[in-house]
Design an enzyme around this catalytic site. Structure first.
Site, PDB file in Angstrom:
ATOM      1  N   CYS A  77      -0.357   5.843  10.024  1.00  0.00           N
ATOM      2  CA  CYS A  77       0.866   5.178  10.498  1.00  0.00           C
ATOM      3  C   CYS A  77       0.525   3.882  11.210  1.00  0.00           C
ATOM      4  O   CYS A  77      -0.285   3.871  12.134  1.00  0.00           O
ATOM      5  CB  CYS A  77       1.616   6.052  11.498  1.00  0.00           C
ATOM      6  SG  CYS A  77       1.840   7.736  10.981  1.00  0.00           S
TER       7      CYS A  77
ATOM      8  N   CYS B 179       6.703  -6.735   6.763  1.00  0.00           N
ATOM      9  CA  CYS B 179       7.837  -6.195   7.522  1.00  0.00           C
ATOM     10  C   CYS B 179       8.282  -7.250   8.522  1.00  0.00           C
ATOM     11  O   CYS B 179       7.459  -7.951   9.103  1.00  0.00           O
ATOM     12  CB  CYS B 179       7.418  -4.927   8.262  1.00  0.00           C
ATOM     13  SG  CYS B 179       8.795  -4.109   9.131  1.00  0.00           S
TER      14      CYS B 179
ATOM     15  N   CYS C 162       2.100  -2.263  15.536  1.00  0.00           N
ATOM     16  CA  CYS C 162       2.005  -1.921  14.113  1.00  0.00           C
ATOM     17  C   CYS C 162       1.371  -3.068  13.338  1.00  0.00           C
ATOM     18  O   CYS C 162       1.806  -4.217  13.449  1.00  0.00           O
ATOM     19  CB  CYS C 162       3.405  -1.635  13.568  1.00  0.00           C
ATOM     20  SG  CYS C 162       3.445  -1.314  11.796  1.00  0.00           S
TER      21      CYS C 162
ATOM     22  N   CYS D 155       3.516   8.560   0.922  1.00  0.00           N
ATOM     23  CA  CYS D 155       4.100   7.636   1.903  1.00  0.00           C
ATOM     24  C   CYS D 155       4.169   6.273   1.217  1.00  0.00           C
ATOM     25  O   CYS D 155       3.140   5.738   0.803  1.00  0.00           O
ATOM     26  CB  CYS D 155       3.189   7.600   3.130  1.00  0.00           C
ATOM     27  SG  CYS D 155       3.699   6.387   4.369  1.00  0.00           S
TER      28      CYS D 155
ATOM     29  N   GLU E 238       0.827  -1.198   0.000  1.00  0.00           N
ATOM     30  CA  GLU E 238       0.000   0.000   0.000  1.00  0.00           C
ATOM     31  C   GLU E 238       0.867   1.256   0.000  1.00  0.00           C
ATOM     32  O   GLU E 238       1.991   1.235   0.481  1.00  0.00           O
ATOM     33  CB  GLU E 238      -0.897   0.014   1.256  1.00  0.00           C
ATOM     34  CG  GLU E 238      -1.953  -1.071   1.203  1.00  0.00           C
ATOM     35  CD  GLU E 238      -2.859  -1.087   2.440  1.00  0.00           C
ATOM     36  OE1 GLU E 238      -4.075  -1.226   2.240  1.00  0.00           O
ATOM     37  OE2 GLU E 238      -2.372  -0.971   3.570  1.00  0.00           O
TER      38      GLU E 238
ATOM     39  N   CYS F 107       7.138  -5.047  15.402  1.00  0.00           N
ATOM     40  CA  CYS F 107       6.706  -4.123  16.456  1.00  0.00           C
ATOM     41  C   CYS F 107       5.235  -4.442  16.791  1.00  0.00           C
ATOM     42  O   CYS F 107       4.387  -4.484  15.895  1.00  0.00           O
ATOM     43  CB  CYS F 107       6.846  -2.671  15.999  1.00  0.00           C
ATOM     44  SG  CYS F 107       8.552  -2.272  15.511  1.00  0.00           S
TER      45      CYS F 107
HETATM   46  N1  SAH Z   1       9.906   0.443   9.587  1.00  0.00           N
HETATM   47  C1  SAH Z   1      10.144   1.870   9.525  1.00  0.00           C
HETATM   48  C2  SAH Z   1       9.233   2.530   8.517  1.00  0.00           C
HETATM   49  C3  SAH Z   1       7.756   2.563   8.908  1.00  0.00           C
HETATM   50  S1  SAH Z   1       7.421   4.164   9.430  1.00  0.00           S
HETATM   51  C4  SAH Z   1       9.981   2.475  10.902  1.00  0.00           C
HETATM   52  O1  SAH Z   1       9.438   1.793  11.776  1.00  0.00           O
HETATM   53  O2  SAH Z   1      10.413   3.586  11.118  1.00  0.00           O
HETATM   54  C5  SAH Z   1       5.895   4.012  10.216  1.00  0.00           C
HETATM   55  C6  SAH Z   1       5.890   4.812  11.499  1.00  0.00           C
HETATM   56  O3  SAH Z   1       4.614   4.639  12.138  1.00  0.00           O
HETATM   57  C7  SAH Z   1       6.937   4.299  12.470  1.00  0.00           C
HETATM   58  O4  SAH Z   1       7.428   5.356  13.258  1.00  0.00           O
HETATM   59  C8  SAH Z   1       6.089   3.371  13.322  1.00  0.00           C
HETATM   60  O5  SAH Z   1       6.679   3.074  14.536  1.00  0.00           O
HETATM   61  C9  SAH Z   1       4.807   4.143  13.449  1.00  0.00           C
HETATM   62  N2  SAH Z   1       3.664   3.311  13.819  1.00  0.00           N
HETATM   63  C10 SAH Z   1       3.541   1.981  13.664  1.00  0.00           C
HETATM   64  N3  SAH Z   1       2.357   1.562  14.130  1.00  0.00           N
HETATM   65  C11 SAH Z   1       1.722   2.655  14.593  1.00  0.00           C
HETATM   66  C12 SAH Z   1       0.455   2.864  15.181  1.00  0.00           C
HETATM   67  N4  SAH Z   1      -0.381   1.858  15.389  1.00  0.00           N
HETATM   68  N5  SAH Z   1       0.124   4.112  15.527  1.00  0.00           N
HETATM   69  C13 SAH Z   1       0.972   5.144  15.292  1.00  0.00           C
HETATM   70  N6  SAH Z   1       2.179   5.009  14.740  1.00  0.00           N
HETATM   71  C14 SAH Z   1       2.550   3.778  14.391  1.00  0.00           C
END
Ligand code: SAH
Length: 354
Positions: free
Chosen positions: A344, A113, A120, A106, A93, A117
């Site tokens: 995000c 991935c 996420c 974005c 996406e 985490c």
């Molecule tokens: N893998 C890289 C690129 C993804 S960026 C990274 O983690 O930086 C996506 C961003 O959104 C990251 O900062 C991630 O931690 C954040 N993110 C992930 N899940 C989220 C959520 N449920 N709510 C808000 N931010 C989130």
């Protein structure tokens, strides 16, 4: 990997590929001007190239990499999420966001991935595979074309900003991501001609790759997904922290800032009663004070099956206040696309609702 595409190659590589086909090398420039200069992805629109040559060339250098499966919009059309199917059936996406002064896309660097985490949605699904350089670039070119068509309302038509904040860990697909950055920033017809400063690469904190990135001579913005100032909690929220600790990851961030002169963006999702305590704000403030850094707080977006939610606004305000009192520039992200699961951490590329 997917078939080769002109966006995988620099201009010299495209000329060589065109010559190998028995076509004249200048055709590489023509194709490139269509693709990067005019955002034309459809061979039928490349009418200055004779039909027979066009077919040969586009068959070899412009294979279709992304098949749109679904496009969703919200915010009165200013936020658009595209779901794509790749040649092998993998799904990714991308999200296009229009603002008064800029248009940002974005993009995804991997299908799925591997960083796991727990808050996420992408991390929950695991890694399918790395995207090729052209699969990354084609997301931008396609959505730049949508923006250019004027559907973004009050926003400019020219796409200006790219964030590697979609699916995947960009620094885990290092070479292709760097190549994609070069394609996005080389002037047309070699590339899209975006400013390096308008490109943000976001990482969970893969320290060796962060250090390598500092040596690339690219002035892209580095975003570090920190989410906790202490190892105990970060080990849980960002599991790669078990390998590279907070102190190491911040050291690598400061090395990047020193080398490039660019302020590092520290991403911090605000999770109720998990990482939003005043003492954590103070600890974060102490770690960042006096550094070339900026904190971007992200209200946690809901993801399926997650037990966590966003911090209440008063808690968020107090967190911001304490960081600012420590002299740390702090903003709260205006989260776009929640209604379409495009915010995000919500990208999961599920076809279920399609
Ligand atoms: N893998 C890289 C690129 C993804 S960026 C990274 O983690 O930086 C996506 C961003 O959104 C990251 O900062 C991630 O931690 C954040 N993110 C992930 N899940 C989220 C959520 N449920 N709510 C808000 N931010 C989130």
């Amino acid at each position: 990997m997917p078939p080769r595409h002109l966006a995988d190659l620099d201009l010299a590589g495209r000329r060589a590929a065109v010559s190998e086909l028995g076509e004249q090398a200048f055709r590489a420039g023509q194709l490139s001007t269509h693709y990067f200069g005019r955002l034309e992805r459809d061979p039928a629109g490349m009418t200055d190239i004779p039909a027979a040559a066009r077919e040969r060339l586009t068959g070899t250098l412009l294979p279709r990499l992304l098949t749109p499966v679904r496009e969703l919009a919200c915010d009165g059309g200013d936020t658009r999420k595209a779901l794509w199917r790749l040649h092998d059936g993998s799904m990714v996406e991308s999200v296009l966001m229009g603002y008064a002064d800029r248009v940002t896309v974005c993009i995804s660097s991997q299908a799925g991935c591997g960083m796991a985490c727990p808050f996420c949605a992408t991390g929950q699904a695991g890694l399918t595979r790395n995207l090729s350089t052209a699969e990354i670039v084609d997301q931008v070119v396609y959505l730049a074309g949508i923006a250019a068509s004027g559907v973004m309302g009050g926003a400019p038509r020219r796409l200006s900003h790219v964030v590697f904040m979609g699916m995947g860990e960009p620094l885990a697909n290092y070479n292709r991501v760097i190549d994609a950055v070069r394609r996005l920033t080389s002037p047309a017809p070699e590339g899209l001609g975006l400013s390096q400063r308008h490109i943000t690469v976001s990482t969970v904190g893969l320290v060796p790759a962060m250090r390598k990135l500092a040596e690339e001579d690219l002035s892209v913005t580095l975003a570090l997904s920190l989410h906790a100032p202490d190892d105990d909690l970060r080990d849980e929220l960002v599991p790669v922290n078990q390998r590279w600790k907070v102190a190491e990851v911040l050291d690598a961030a400061w090395a990047y800032a020193a080398r490039t002169g660019r302020r590092v963006s520290i991403e911090y999702a605000m999770i109720r009663d998990v990482n939003d305590q005043p003492w954590r704000a103070d600890l974060l403030g102490r770690l960042l004070s006096g550094r070339l850094a900026h904190v971007n707080l992200i209200p946690l977006n809901p993801t399926p099956g997650s037990k966590w939610d966003a911090s209440p606004k008063p808690v968020e305000r107090e967190f911001v206040r304490r960081l600012r009192a420590a002299g740390v520039a702090t903003t709260v992200r205006d989260t776009r696309g929640r209604e379409i699961d495009g915010a995000c951490g919500q990208l999961a590329a599920s076809e279920v609702e399609a």
